[in-house]
Design an enzyme around this catalytic site. Sequence first.
Site, PDB file in Angstrom:
ATOM      1  N   LYS A 195       6.503  -5.242  12.182  1.00 51.48           N
ATOM      2  CA  LYS A 195       5.842  -4.699  10.754  1.00 51.48           C
ATOM      3  C   LYS A 195       4.513  -4.227  11.341  1.00 51.48           C
ATOM      4  O   LYS A 195       3.607  -5.000  11.838  1.00 51.48           O
ATOM      5  CB  LYS A 195       5.958  -5.618  10.072  1.00 51.48           C
ATOM      6  N   LYS A 248       9.725  -1.598  10.716  1.00 57.58           N
ATOM      7  CA  LYS A 248       8.899  -1.029   9.505  1.00 57.58           C
ATOM      8  C   LYS A 248       7.699  -0.454   9.879  1.00 57.58           C
ATOM      9  O   LYS A 248       7.017  -1.225  10.512  1.00 57.58           O
ATOM     10  CB  LYS A 248       8.738  -2.263   8.524  1.00 57.58           C
TER      11      LYS A 248
HETATM   12  C1  PBG Z   1       4.471  -7.450   1.662  1.00 52.38           C
HETATM   13  C2  PBG Z   1       5.279  -6.007   1.952  1.00 52.38           C
HETATM   14  C3  PBG Z   1       4.618  -4.906   1.906  1.00 52.38           C
HETATM   15  C4  PBG Z   1       5.915  -3.834   1.996  1.00 52.38           C
HETATM   16  C5  PBG Z   1       7.077  -4.680   2.158  1.00 52.38           C
HETATM   17  N1  PBG Z   1       6.523  -6.080   1.868  1.00 52.38           N
HETATM   18  C6  PBG Z   1       3.401  -4.496   1.852  1.00 52.38           C
HETATM   19  C7  PBG Z   1       2.252  -4.593   2.829  1.00 52.38           C
HETATM   20  O1  PBG Z   1       2.614  -5.163   3.678  1.00 52.38           O
HETATM   21  O2  PBG Z   1       1.352  -3.899   2.517  1.00 52.38           O
HETATM   22  C8  PBG Z   1       5.736  -2.283   2.196  1.00 52.38           C
HETATM   23  C9  PBG Z   1       6.933  -1.678   1.567  1.00 52.38           C
HETATM   24  C10 PBG Z   1       7.190  -0.313   1.165  1.00 52.38           C
HETATM   25  O3  PBG Z   1       5.935   0.404   1.647  1.00 52.38           O
HETATM   26  O4  PBG Z   1       7.831   0.408   0.930  1.00 52.38           O
HETATM   27  N2  PBG Z   1       3.817  -7.876   2.863  1.00 52.38           N
END
Ligand code: PBG
Length: 322
Positions: A195, A248
């Site tokens: 991520k 992601k």
């Molecule tokens: C929680 C999380 C996030 C997203 C999914 N789980 C936000 C982040 O990490 O700031 C982002 C999902 C999206 O942008 O569609 N940590």
Amino acid sequence: MSFPTERPRRLRRTPRLRALVRETRVTPERLVYPLFVVPGDGPRREIPSLPGCFHLSAADAAREAREVESLGISGVILFGLPRAKDPLGTEGYAEDGVVQKAVRAIRSECRDLLVMTDVCLCEYTSHGHCGVVDGAEVKNDPTLELLARMAVSHARAGAHVVAPSDMMDGRVRAIRTALDASGFADTPILSYAAKYASAFYGPFREAADSAPQFGDRRGYQMDPANVREALRECEQDVAEGADVLMIKPAMPNLDVIGAVREDFDLPVAAYNVSGEYAMLKAAAAKGWLDERQAAVESLTAIKRAGADFIVSYWAKELAGWL
Ligand code: PBG
């Protein structure tokens, strides 16, 4: 063999021919739809930064989930906006928390729709970080126990799959151990293994009210410049017991999806994030591109890169288009 013997255009001449030889196809069963659940039983409200997506009460989430199921989509992934936030994100692992309630409501309404939950503190903490904060630092190890409690509380409410997105080191093992010890040895972990610290989460943070109140997430989410590091993250998560590896955001990281597909035998997922969705929605609203074509092209490319399934805000619309 080359021109004039070989003419690749022969197989592009009609829709029938193109369909016959198409290599990649996105189907509803390879999609997961995100839902944002809120406390109380107020009417559903459209999320300004995610047109077509709504803040939902538990009852509305169950209704929405039924519709998602009827479209042939495999699952939903839940995000919660708690009634109150505190430094430790207590509502995130409360038995009657907003997500736990919604999971129960959906499970009682749906036959076999997969209910997945995002496991992370940022929606529940007053400082908006994904872990326990000490001064300006996000502490790794003290966060693990809270994440594990959250995952167990989701499983207890009826979640079929838990998906940690916090990027703390060691969280997959902590969650696996806690699930096993609590009688949930069969609950899979969908790890957000790679991520990235991405600008493309902007619309989500507005939707989930989870922007960090100070600093940013670069101290725990990955540097978008790195791919070898993504493979190391995946290796670690596999060793800790992850069942699915997720990358992601999706579109900026097709090479990472491809590399993870090559190197690992586990199923690979990709999260087509809020910014990827919102920017095409915004361009389409201006008449600058055809949303349906752009969405199908995006998801097809993500699948072609190697994703077995995709989390996407387009899931519902796409199921109608395909
Ligand atoms: C929680 C999380 C996030 C997203 C999914 N789980 C936000 C982040 O990490 O700031 C982002 C999902 C999206 O942008 O569609 N940590």
